[in-house]
Design a protein around this motif. Structure first.
Motif, PDB file in Angstrom:
ATOM      1  N   SER A 109      27.015  10.174   0.544  1.00 13.08           N
ATOM      2  CA  SER A 109      25.888   9.254   0.350  1.00 13.08           C
ATOM      3  C   SER A 109      24.655   9.667   1.155  1.00 13.08           C
ATOM      4  O   SER A 109      23.537   9.312   0.808  1.00 13.08           O
ATOM      5  CB  SER A 109      26.308   7.837   0.747  1.00 13.08           C
ATOM      6  N   CYS A 110      24.886  10.436   2.215  1.00 13.70           N
ATOM      7  CA  CYS A 110      23.767  10.849   3.070  1.00 13.70           C
ATOM      8  C   CYS A 110      23.177  12.195   2.651  1.00 13.70           C
ATOM      9  O   CYS A 110      22.142  12.600   3.169  1.00 13.70           O
ATOM     10  CB  CYS A 110      24.225  10.950   4.528  1.00 13.70           C
ATOM     11  N   ARG A 111      23.832  12.858   1.701  1.00 15.07           N
ATOM     12  CA  ARG A 111      23.354  14.183   1.310  1.00 15.07           C
ATOM     13  C   ARG A 111      22.057  14.053   0.534  1.00 15.07           C
ATOM     14  O   ARG A 111      21.913  13.183  -0.329  1.00 15.07           O
ATOM     15  CB  ARG A 111      24.421  14.890   0.487  1.00 15.07           C
ATOM     16  N   LEU A 112      21.099  14.922   0.810  1.00 20.36           N
ATOM     17  CA  LEU A 112      19.809  14.902   0.130  1.00 20.36           C
ATOM     18  C   LEU A 112      19.959  15.352  -1.320  1.00 20.36           C
ATOM     19  O   LEU A 112      20.774  16.225  -1.638  1.00 20.36           O
ATOM     20  CB  LEU A 112      18.815  15.820   0.847  1.00 20.36           C
ATOM     21  N   GLU A 113      19.185  14.728  -2.176  1.00 26.20           N
ATOM     22  CA  GLU A 113      19.224  15.070  -3.600  1.00 26.20           C
ATOM     23  C   GLU A 113      18.344  16.291  -3.852  1.00 26.20           C
ATOM     24  O   GLU A 113      17.200  16.363  -3.402  1.00 26.20           O
ATOM     25  CB  GLU A 113      18.715  13.884  -4.432  1.00 26.20           C
ATOM     26  N   ALA A 114      18.903  17.254  -4.557  1.00 19.56           N
ATOM     27  CA  ALA A 114      18.160  18.485  -4.857  1.00 19.56           C
ATOM     28  C   ALA A 114      17.222  18.241  -6.028  1.00 19.56           C
ATOM     29  O   ALA A 114      17.642  17.791  -7.095  1.00 19.56           O
ATOM     30  CB  ALA A 114      19.127  19.617  -5.177  1.00 19.56           C
ATOM     31  N   VAL A 115      15.957  18.518  -5.869  1.00 23.44           N
ATOM     32  CA  VAL A 115      14.945  18.331  -6.910  1.00 23.44           C
ATOM     33  C   VAL A 115      14.302  19.685  -7.196  1.00 23.44           C
ATOM     34  O   VAL A 115      13.844  20.364  -6.275  1.00 23.44           O
ATOM     35  CB  VAL A 115      13.861  17.328  -6.456  1.00 23.44           C
TER      36      VAL A 115
END
Length: 920
Positions: free
Chosen positions: A13-19
């Motif tokens: 849940s804390c992992r950053l979303e790759a954009v």
């Protein structure tokens, strides 16, 4: 009550979303285009204004301007000015001086290296005097004359007036007063020259040169010679640079290797004028010295000027009757000759052989009567010749052929009472020449009369040569035996140690520890009676340095039986510490492999303990750092391999020995941690074996680390400044508690034994009165206990079972964990109560909010008591308006966000019970 954690889900849940990001035309290395806008106002009222916009242009690379020559350095080089020419002239002069001395290499010991030793050695307590011929005031420069001949006549009259003028004598001067007065004259010379009073400058040099004819306090003569020749050197340099500057016009300077044809007439005339002035000096000694000081100026007049002047000046010395004054005059002439024309060997050789012809004067009636008048014994008088003779012999023998050296030695051998000559030969000739003829020199030393010049001084000079060059291998033992027969018979401790110090190096260099041990035993035997060693610490230190310089294997060094008893002679603490530092520096530098040799460890522990025990309240921080560096260097080089328990025992012992040096304690903590990591790496086998081994060894390591905590000082040195240690201790303890998560409990010590031990140490530590660091540590302990209550721990050591595997969620373990949590929480709440004072309300709010956040992150808020405690802490944080409202708002928003997560619905009710404080 800790809440159950799903660490994998929390990580996800804390992992950053790759954009995905599209750069388009942008690239960070692409040239930047800048658009510049300018607005110009014509008048204040704004009646007219104009705006201009420049076209877009790329930024100019400042380095590219180098290529077209427009950079500042190129532009500066292109615009030469007189200052540039002056700098060029200065560089030319330096290069020319280097070329003049090109024949003299680095293997020639310069006079400057001997100067300090002479001044320190030849001193006196008698009163000194200075005769100053001041001259009258008539004919002072300032009388306006237009004709050059009249100007010259005026200056010659001034010199005559100087010699016929009034005499002023300064009496009853101490040695320091005398030195100060000479230094004042040197400065007066520079000042007179700078103010264009050239005649006054010459007067000062003449009167100083006359002082060299005075031998009334004969023991001080060598030092007087050094001081006066400094003034002569200054004068010679000023005259040379003055004439050289006259050869320079606005557009050029003299070439490096100039000839008289390159010198203009004005410079030549000025140069001749100086030589004419000096030739008019009536007395021999000042005329000789002043002309010798400007010998280099002959280069401006003719190519053969120097080669013609040197023989003439050499013959002038024959007119000086006093042999001591005469030999120092020859020394000065040789010194100047080596500086300006080292290739002209004939005059150097002539000075040497002329000196041999007059050598018998030293033992003549005139000198003997003078010594009787001054109450000086011959053994005290003869060493006064050594600096001058050594220098003359050094100049003559420098790169001289073997045939000349042999001839010189044979000529010295034929003279009677030649101990003084023999000593100078050994001091000045090449060490290789002396070493290959060692047995011949020993034979000559035996034949010398000891009444005038002691034989032990001759053996000392021989030993100095043998330290630099090796004698024939077949003669080495016989040389040592012959020398030591004489040395060991010396009754005077100072004479003995001065000679023994030199021969120790020869012994270490060519023989084994057996011979070295014999020499050290003999030194102890001579220096122990009447505590003679107390007056000879420098020589004893030198012996130690020479021994450890040749014995880099410390197992061999400490097996020398008399080495440690030799160290016991250093009774003065400061000297003993310096010796210990030397030993440790050599050990750190040359010990390549870690050691566990008990002989080395016991000896060096004693050495390090000596250094450590010297530390007191007055010890400088730099000294403490140096001692800590040396002790830490020793600790790092001790290794017992895989015997981890022995290694830990060594660390425990050193901790108790070196508790006064903070960097050593820090090093020991790091060493214990590193040892724990090494233990983990080398363990092999199944889980149960490895876990048992890990428990056994790590338990000892962590106990040792815990025992070090009470010894942490209140202030520690950080980058040369003393700072409080609590913040660093807080960081260390928090990391320590985090490490304890992976450590399984010892079966014999009970549940969470190490955690309890560390908590007791934290509880008993003397924290600062207004410090909250202990409570912050307790908060970290709560985080640890929460992590320990999970079914699966956050991290592990590979193939080592932690408490989650050992207990498997056992109810008794969890109960002990909860009980310890309650104890820690009670300590935190008790501390919060003590902060209910006006001056501590801000700290109370901060700590209350921090405790609330810890409960929110790690506690099970489904528990009514814990839920109620969190609400109370929320109110406490806001009660006195000391907390940041924005922080409270963000915290509440976080709680509402978390309440939407699975199994976190109970936070919705909690959020309703947490009001925000309003401010009016």
């Amino acid at each position: 009550h800790s809440r159950n954690r799903n660490y994998k889900a929390e990580f996800a849940s804390c992992r950053l979303e790759a954009v995905p990001l599209e750069f388009g035309d942008y690239h960070p290395l692409k040239p930047i285009t800048v658009t510049e806008s300018k607005t110009k106002k014509v008048n204040r009222k704004g009646s007219t204004s104009s705006t201009s916009s420049s076209s877009s242009s790329s930024v100019v690379d400042p380095l590219s301007s180098v290529l077209d020559g427009t950079d500042p350095l190129s532009m500066f080089a292109a615009s030469a000015d007189p200052a540039t020419l002056a700098a060029a002239m200065d560089n030319s002069r330096k290069k020319r001086d280097r070329d003049d001395n090109s024949i003299v290499g680095s293997d020639f010991e310069p006079w400057a290296s001997k100067r300090g030793e002479i001044l320190a050695r030849y001193t006196t307590t008698e009163k000194l005097s200075i005769n100053l011929f001041m001259g009258s005031e008539k004919g002072k420069a300032g009388t306006a004359t237009s004709a050059m001949s009249e100007k010259v006549r005026t200056r010659l009259e001034e010199l005559d007036d100087f010699e016929e003028g009034s005499q002023k004598e300064l009496l009853n001067l101490t040695q320091q007063d005398y030195v100060n007065r000479i230094e004042e004259l040197n400065q007066s010379l520079k000042d007179a020259w700078a103010s264009d009073q050239k005649v006054k400058a010459l007067k000062i040099v003449i009167q100083c040169s006359k002082l060299l004819s005075d031998t009334s306090v004969i023991q001080f003569y060598p030092s007087k010679f050094v001081l006066i020749t400094d003034i002569l050197d200054t004068f010679g340099k000023l005259v040379y640079e003055r004439i050289f500057s006259m050869c320079v016009d606005n557009r050029s300077v003299l070439p490096d290797q100039f000839s008289p044809e390159n010198v203009n007439d004005t410079a030549k005339e000025t140069c001749l004028n100086w030589f004419f002035k000096i030739a008019s000096i009536r007395e021999l000694i000042p005329r000789f010295y002043v002309e010798a000081s400007i010998l280099k100026c002959n280069k401006f007049l003719s190519k053969t000027g120097i080669s013609e002047c040197l023989p003439r000046l050499t013959c002038m010395v024959r007119g000086i009757g006093d042999p001591l004054v005469s030999v120092y005059a020859r020394a000065y002439l040789c010194r100047v000759g080596m500086e300006v024309a080292p290739h002209l060997k004939e005059s150097l050789n002539k000075n040497f052989f002329d000196f041999l012809l007059t050598f018998k004067q030293i033992h003549g009636d005139t000198v003997q009567n003078q010594l009787v008048l001054q109450g000086v014994e011959l053994p005290s008088y003869l060493p006064l010749y050594s600096p001058a003779m050594d220098w003359v012999f050094q100049c003559v023998s420098y790169r001289a052929p073997e045939a000349l050296l042999t001839e010189m030695m044979e000529r010295c051998k034929k003279l009677g009472n030649n101990a003084l000559l023999l000593n100078s030969v050994m001091s000045a000739f090449r060490a290789e020449f002396i070493a290959t003829r060692s047995m011949d020199f020993i034979g000559m030393i035996k034949e010398c009369d000891e009444s005038g010049f002691p034989k032990h001084l001759l053996f000392r000079s021989l030993g100095l040569n043998l330290a630099l060059a090796d004698p024939p291998e077949s003669d080495r033992l016989q040389i040592l035996n012959e020398a030591w027969k004489v040395i060991t018979k010396l009754k005077n401790p100072q004479d003995y140690i001065n000679c023994a110090e030199v021969w120790v190096e020869y012994t270490c260099k060519h023989f084994t520890k057996r011979e070295v041990n014999t020499v050290l035993a003999d030194v102890i035997k001579h220096m122990t009676p009447d505590r003679a060693f107390e007056d000879s610490y420098p020589q004893l230190q030198s012996i130690i340095k020479k021994v450890i310089a040749h014995f880099h294997d410390f197992s061999v060094l400490f097996s020398v039986e008399k080495f440690l008893p030799f160290l016991d002679m250093f009774q003065k603490e400061s000297v003993r510490v310096e010796v210990c530092k030397c030993i440790m520096e050599v050990f750190i530098k040359h010990q390549q492999e870690p050691t566990k040799d008990p002989v080395i460890l016991n000896a060096l522990l004693h050495v390090c303990k000596t250094m450590h025990d010297s530390v007191n309240a007055l010890t400088l921080e730099d000294e403490k750092r140096m001692l800590a560096y040396l002790i830490n260097g020793f600790i790092k080089m001790v290794s017992f391999g895989r015997d981890f328990e022995q290694q830990l025992s060594f660390y425990v012992e050193t901790r108790s020995m070196f508790c006064n040096l903070e960097p050593v304690l820090v090093q020991l903590i790091h060493s214990v941690n590193r040892l724990a990591m090494e233990t983990r790496k080398v363990m092999k086998g199944n889980h149960s074996r490895k876990t048992a081994a890990f428990v056994r060894v790590s338990d000892a390591f962590f106990k040792a680390a815990i025992s070090l905590v009470p010894e942490v000082p209140k202030m520690i040195n950080i980058d040369g400044k003393m700072r409080p240690s609590e913040s660093f201790l807080l960081e260390f303890l928090c990391n320590f508690f985090s490490t304890l998560l992976i450590v399984p409990d010892h079966p014999e010590h009970g549940v969470l034994f190490l955690v309890r031990e560390l908590l007791n140490v934290v509880q008993d530590y003397a924290w600062e009165e207004n410090s909250d660091e202990k409570i912050r540590i307790y908060t970290c302990v709560l985080h640890l206990l929460s992590a320990m209550s999970q079914e699966t721990y956050l991290y592990h050591v590979d193939k080592v079972d932690s408490n989650d595997s050992l207990y498997g969620g056992d109810a008794k373990f969890l109960a002990e964990n909860n009980k310890l949590c309650e104890t820690v929480m009670a300590q935190i709440l008790e501390h919060l109560k003590t902060l209910a004072k006006d001056e501590a309300l801000k700290r109370q709010s901060s700590l209350g909010l921090s405790f609330f956040n810890s409960i929110l992150a790690h506690g099970d808020l489904c528990n009514n008591r814990l839920n109620q405690l969190s609400v109370s802490l929320w109110h406490l944080a806001q009660r006195h308006g000391c907390v940041d409202t924005r922080t409270m708002v963000k915290t509440l928003e976080y709680i509402k966000k978390q309440s939407k997560q699975p199994d976190m619905g109970h936070l919705t009710e909690l959020a309703l019970r947490l009001p925000l404080q309003t401010r009016t």
